[in-house]
Design an enzyme around this catalytic site. Structure first.
Site, PDB file in Angstrom:
ATOM      1  N   GLY A  12       8.434   4.335  -1.582  1.00 52.74           N
ATOM      2  CA  GLY A  12       7.535   5.457  -1.876  1.00 52.74           C
ATOM      3  C   GLY A  12       6.081   5.045  -2.069  1.00 52.74           C
ATOM      4  N   ARG A  16       1.336   8.798  -8.075  1.00 54.54           N
ATOM      5  CA  ARG A  16       0.968   9.118  -9.451  1.00 54.54           C
ATOM      6  C   ARG A  16       0.507   7.889 -10.247  1.00 54.54           C
ATOM      7  NH1 ARG A  16       6.480  12.523 -10.275  1.00 54.54           N
ATOM      8  NH2 ARG A  16       7.048  11.258  -8.465  1.00 54.54           N
ATOM      9  N   ASN A 174      19.282  14.654 -13.229  1.00 49.52           N
ATOM     10  CA  ASN A 174      19.772  13.638 -12.300  1.00 49.52           C
ATOM     11  C   ASN A 174      18.981  12.358 -12.522  1.00 49.52           C
ATOM     12  OD1 ASN A 174      20.683  12.234 -10.027  1.00 49.52           O
ATOM     13  ND2 ASN A 174      19.111  13.183  -8.717  1.00 49.52           N
ATOM     14  N   ARG A 332      -5.111 -26.771 -21.853  1.00 55.98           N
ATOM     15  CA  ARG A 332      -5.101 -26.327 -20.458  1.00 55.98           C
ATOM     16  C   ARG A 332      -4.022 -27.077 -19.676  1.00 55.98           C
ATOM     17  NH1 ARG A 332     -10.859 -27.376 -18.889  1.00 55.98           N
ATOM     18  NH2 ARG A 332     -10.051 -26.824 -16.840  1.00 55.98           N
ATOM     19  N   LYS A 350      -7.255 -31.007 -21.205  1.00 54.70           N
ATOM     20  CA  LYS A 350      -6.821 -30.691 -19.839  1.00 54.70           C
ATOM     21  C   LYS A 350      -6.295 -31.969 -19.227  1.00 54.70           C
ATOM     22  CE  LYS A 350      -8.459 -31.499 -16.204  1.00 54.70           C
ATOM     23  NZ  LYS A 350      -9.408 -31.941 -15.188  1.00 54.70           N
ATOM     24  N   ASN A 385     -15.626 -36.447 -17.915  1.00 56.99           N
ATOM     25  CA  ASN A 385     -14.671 -36.788 -16.858  1.00 56.99           C
ATOM     26  C   ASN A 385     -15.154 -36.422 -15.466  1.00 56.99           C
ATOM     27  OD1 ASN A 385     -14.517 -34.041 -17.550  1.00 56.99           O
ATOM     28  ND2 ASN A 385     -12.462 -33.869 -16.710  1.00 56.99           N
ATOM     29  N   SER A 404     -17.111 -40.055 -34.548  1.00 57.34           N
ATOM     30  CA  SER A 404     -17.562 -38.697 -34.224  1.00 57.34           C
ATOM     31  C   SER A 404     -18.734 -38.707 -33.257  1.00 57.34           C
ATOM     32  CB  SER A 404     -18.007 -37.986 -35.494  1.00 57.34           C
ATOM     33  OG  SER A 404     -16.909 -37.918 -36.366  1.00 57.34           O
TER      34      SER A 404
HETATM   35  C1  UD1 Z   1      14.079  11.553  -7.864  1.00 55.25           C
HETATM   36  C2  UD1 Z   1      15.184  12.565  -7.601  1.00 55.25           C
HETATM   37  C3  UD1 Z   1      15.364  13.441  -8.842  1.00 55.25           C
HETATM   38  C4  UD1 Z   1      15.638  12.583 -10.054  1.00 55.25           C
HETATM   39  C5  UD1 Z   1      14.581  11.504 -10.220  1.00 55.25           C
HETATM   40  C6  UD1 Z   1      15.019  10.517 -11.284  1.00 55.25           C
HETATM   41  C7  UD1 Z   1      15.119  13.087  -5.201  1.00 55.25           C
HETATM   42  C8  UD1 Z   1      14.681  14.068  -4.178  1.00 55.25           C
HETATM   43  N1  UD1 Z   1      14.829  13.388  -6.487  1.00 55.25           N
HETATM   44  O1  UD1 Z   1      12.862  12.262  -8.024  1.00 55.25           O
HETATM   45  O2  UD1 Z   1      16.446  14.352  -8.651  1.00 55.25           O
HETATM   46  O3  UD1 Z   1      15.716  13.377 -11.204  1.00 55.25           O
HETATM   47  O4  UD1 Z   1      14.405  10.758  -8.994  1.00 55.25           O
HETATM   48  O5  UD1 Z   1      14.057   9.572 -11.581  1.00 55.25           O
HETATM   49  O6  UD1 Z   1      15.732  12.105  -4.848  1.00 55.25           O
HETATM   50  N2  UD1 Z   1      11.333   6.595  -2.147  1.00 55.25           N
HETATM   51  C9  UD1 Z   1      11.450   5.962  -0.926  1.00 55.25           C
HETATM   52  N3  UD1 Z   1      11.108   6.657   0.198  1.00 55.25           N
HETATM   53  C10 UD1 Z   1      10.670   7.923   0.163  1.00 55.25           C
HETATM   54  C11 UD1 Z   1      10.548   8.569  -1.093  1.00 55.25           C
HETATM   55  C12 UD1 Z   1      10.895   7.866  -2.241  1.00 55.25           C
HETATM   56  O7  UD1 Z   1      11.835   4.806  -0.858  1.00 55.25           O
HETATM   57  O8  UD1 Z   1      10.398   8.476   1.241  1.00 55.25           O
HETATM   58  C13 UD1 Z   1      11.678   5.846  -3.370  1.00 55.25           C
HETATM   59  C14 UD1 Z   1      10.515   5.691  -4.321  1.00 55.25           C
HETATM   60  O9  UD1 Z   1       9.822   4.483  -4.050  1.00 55.25           O
HETATM   61  C15 UD1 Z   1      11.183   5.669  -5.684  1.00 55.25           C
HETATM   62  C16 UD1 Z   1      12.458   6.469  -5.477  1.00 55.25           C
HETATM   63  O10 UD1 Z   1      12.672   6.549  -4.083  1.00 55.25           O
HETATM   64  O11 UD1 Z   1      11.510   4.371  -6.094  1.00 55.25           O
HETATM   65  C17 UD1 Z   1      12.381   7.865  -6.081  1.00 55.25           C
HETATM   66  O12 UD1 Z   1      11.313   8.576  -5.499  1.00 55.25           O
HETATM   67  P1  UD1 Z   1      10.382   9.517  -6.356  1.00 55.25           P
HETATM   68  O13 UD1 Z   1       9.393  10.127  -5.450  1.00 55.25           O
HETATM   69  O14 UD1 Z   1       9.887   8.807  -7.541  1.00 55.25           O
HETATM   70  O15 UD1 Z   1      11.440  10.644  -6.774  1.00 55.25           O
HETATM   71  P2  UD1 Z   1      11.375  11.583  -8.054  1.00 55.25           P
HETATM   72  O16 UD1 Z   1      10.408  12.675  -7.797  1.00 55.25           O
HETATM   73  O17 UD1 Z   1      11.204  10.788  -9.261  1.00 55.25           O
HETATM   74 CA    CA Z   2      10.665   8.623  -9.691  1.00 52.82          CA
END
Ligand code: UD1
Ligand code: CA
Length: 487
Positions: A12, A16, A174, A332, A350, A385, A404
């Site tokens: 991802g 944020r 979830n 160091r 060092k 040094n 000293s």
């Molecule tokens: C996700 C879950 C949500 C859950 C929450 C828990 C989904 C749609 N939602 O939401 O139900 O409550 O986690 O923390 O799954 N990632 C990829 N590729 C992508 C998108 C994301 O590898 O295309 C990875 C991100 O790097 C991350 C993880 O998947 O590590 C979760 O993605 P993120 O966007 O954080 O999902 P949440 O909105 O937290």
């Molecule tokens: Ca997440």
């Protein structure tokens, strides 16, 4: 017999976090975040882990190879089209003989291996299609909600953005961690669509696809906290620090409240880690050693019974048994302080070795040196040094005494048992047991004090009178002054 594999989603954007670095490489207690879920999956019994990488994938992959070697492989998700798409990208890298997969997120680092093992066992019981981890929180904003059927079975997960007001009132969430039968996972992920608020492939839709054949396991919410921004990063790190400190406390180490200990540090029983101490990297603290307030130790080895006094900073150093360091000392890299040796306040070392019981107690710089057993280095001593191009060694023999404010211009050797007189600049080797002295002879002028005082006082008086006679400068009405001109 189940062959368990694991998929960790880490492709991802981590928008944020507002960072120029991939979210999963942000550190928690000295370790990139991604290490935690990978370790937990391996400890829960996964034979190998497939990490899905996307953003900064070269950097993330290089880190994983360095840290885990062959037990971790990576799969590339070229475009981030959702968590379901990420699992799709991982599946070709999953070994053919695997029968079930743990699916985790790279941004939920606190999940304990035991919870994952339990999740896998829960799915295996009755060979279900799916098992998922859930948790309850007072404020579930942002998380997917668990929708249950009439008899309490899990029917679906609804993402916060797609949820109705009634669904948003559900507090069971979830965790984003699943164990799935692989034949089911392949089919369900293959059939995912993008009919949702984000136009993404949601992995959470596999829960509805399991059609009631999904077990759920409710776990402690703190362990399932996701890191989406830096506020959550700080909260998760605080929790990890607490766990690390409590772990050492249970193992017989006194750890004060505000000490910060990396996950990679090792401590022995009866060590004391005082307030505000920071221990990083491969630092090890031996039995009965005490690290006092505010000291910062990086990759440093502290032997049994040693004392590191307040506000000392040590990097890649070795501190021998019962040695004393600081306060305010700076060790160091490649400083090697022998047993019972003392390094005092405002001393910097060092690449220098001190033999047993050697001392440098105040204000000194010891670089590229060797100080023999029982030798004493006086206040203000400098090992010169560096000549601007290369570094040279200073060797001080056993029991030698450096007065000293001496400078030792390297390369130079002071023999065993030799003396260097206070204020000497040593440019030539000093033979064993010799006295080296290089300073201008002192002359005492008898009765000179009162004469000097009278002369200085007369001069000051004359200057004051001359000042009083001179008219005060006049500032013109324009506000500007012209040097050398008066109205
Ligand atoms: C996700 C879950 C949500 C859950 C929450 C828990 C989904 C749609 N939602 O939401 O139900 O409550 O986690 O923390 O799954 N990632 C990829 N590729 C992508 C998108 C994301 O590898 O295309 C990875 C991100 O790097 C991350 C993880 O998947 O590590 C979760 O993605 P993120 O966007 O954080 O999902 P949440 O909105 O937290
Ligand atoms: Ca997440």
């Amino acid at each position: 017999m189940t062959e368990l594999t694991a998929i960790v989603l880490a492709a991802g954007q981590g928008t944020r976090m507002k960072s120029s670095r991939a979210k999963v490489l942000h550190e928690l207690c000295g370790c990139p975040m991604i290490d935690f879920p990978v370790r937990a999956a391996l400890a829960a019994g996964a034979r190998e882990v497939v990490v899905v990488v996307g953003r900064d994938r070269d950097e993330v992959t290089a880190h994983l190879v360095r840290t885990f070697g062959a037990s971790v492989r990576t799969a590339i998700q070229a475009e981030q089209r959702g968590t379901g798409d990420a699992v799709r990208a991982a599946l070709p890298s999953v070994p053919d003989d695997a029968t079930a997969a743990l699916v985790l997120c790279g941004d939920t680092p606190l999940v304990p291996a035991a919870a994952l093992a339990e999740l896998a066992a829960e799915r295996a019981r009755g060979d279900r299609r799916l098992a998922l981890l859930t948790f309850e929180v007072a404020d579930p904003t942002g998380y997917g909600r668990i929708l249950r059927g009439a008899s309490g079975e899990v029917r679906a997960v609804r993402e916060h953005r797609d949820a109705s007001a009634a669904e948003r009132a559900i507090r069971e969430c979830n965790a984003g961690m699943y164990c799935a039968r692989l034949d089911f996972l392949r089919a369900a992920v293959g059939a995912l669509g993008t009919d949702n608020a984000q136009r993404e492939l949601y992995l959470t839709d596999i829960v509805a696809a399991a059609d009631g054949d999904a077990a759920s396991l409710c776990a402690d919410a703190t362990s399932l906290t996701g890191v989406n921004d830096r506020v959550q990063l700080a909260a998760v790190e605080a929790e990890l620090h607490r766990r690390i400190a409590d772990g050492w406390r249970r193992a017989g180490v006194t750890v004060r409240e505000s000490a910060r200990i990396d996950a990679s540090v090792a401590l022995e029983p009866d060590a004391t880690i005082e307030h505000g101490v920071v221990l990083r990297g491969s630092t090890r603290v031996g039995r009965g050693a005490r690290i006092d307030v505010g000291a910062v130790l990086v990759d440093t080895d502290v032997a049994e019974g040693a004392l590191v006094k307040p506000y000392s900073v040590c990097t890649r150093a070795r501190i021998g048994p019962r040695a004393e360091i600081g306060p305010f000392a700076h060790l160091r890299p490649d400083s090697d302080i022998g047993p019972e040796a003392h390094i005092g306040n405002f001393v910097e070392t060092k690449k220098t070795r001190l033999g047993r019981g050697a001392k440098a107690n105040h204000l000194a710089y010891l670089g590229d040196g060797e100080v023999g057993e029982g030798a004493n280095v006086g206040a203000g001593t400098i090992f010169c040094n560096y000549d601007g191009f290369s570094k040279h060694p200073t060797i001080i023999g056993a029991r030698a005494f450096i007065g000293s404010d001496s400078q030792l211009v390297a390369p130079v050797t002071v023999g065993e048992g030799a003396y260097v007189a206070t204020g000497t600049t040593v440019t030539k080797d000093v033979p064993p047991d010799a006295l080296a002295i290089a300073r201008a002879p002192q002359e005492n002028k008898l009765g000179y004090g009162p004469r000097l005082r009278a002369r200085l006082s007369a001069r000051a008086k004359a200057a004051k009178e001359a000042g009083a006679r001179a008219p005060a400068p006049v500032v013109p009405a324009t506000g500007a002054t012209e040097p050398g001109k008066r109205d």
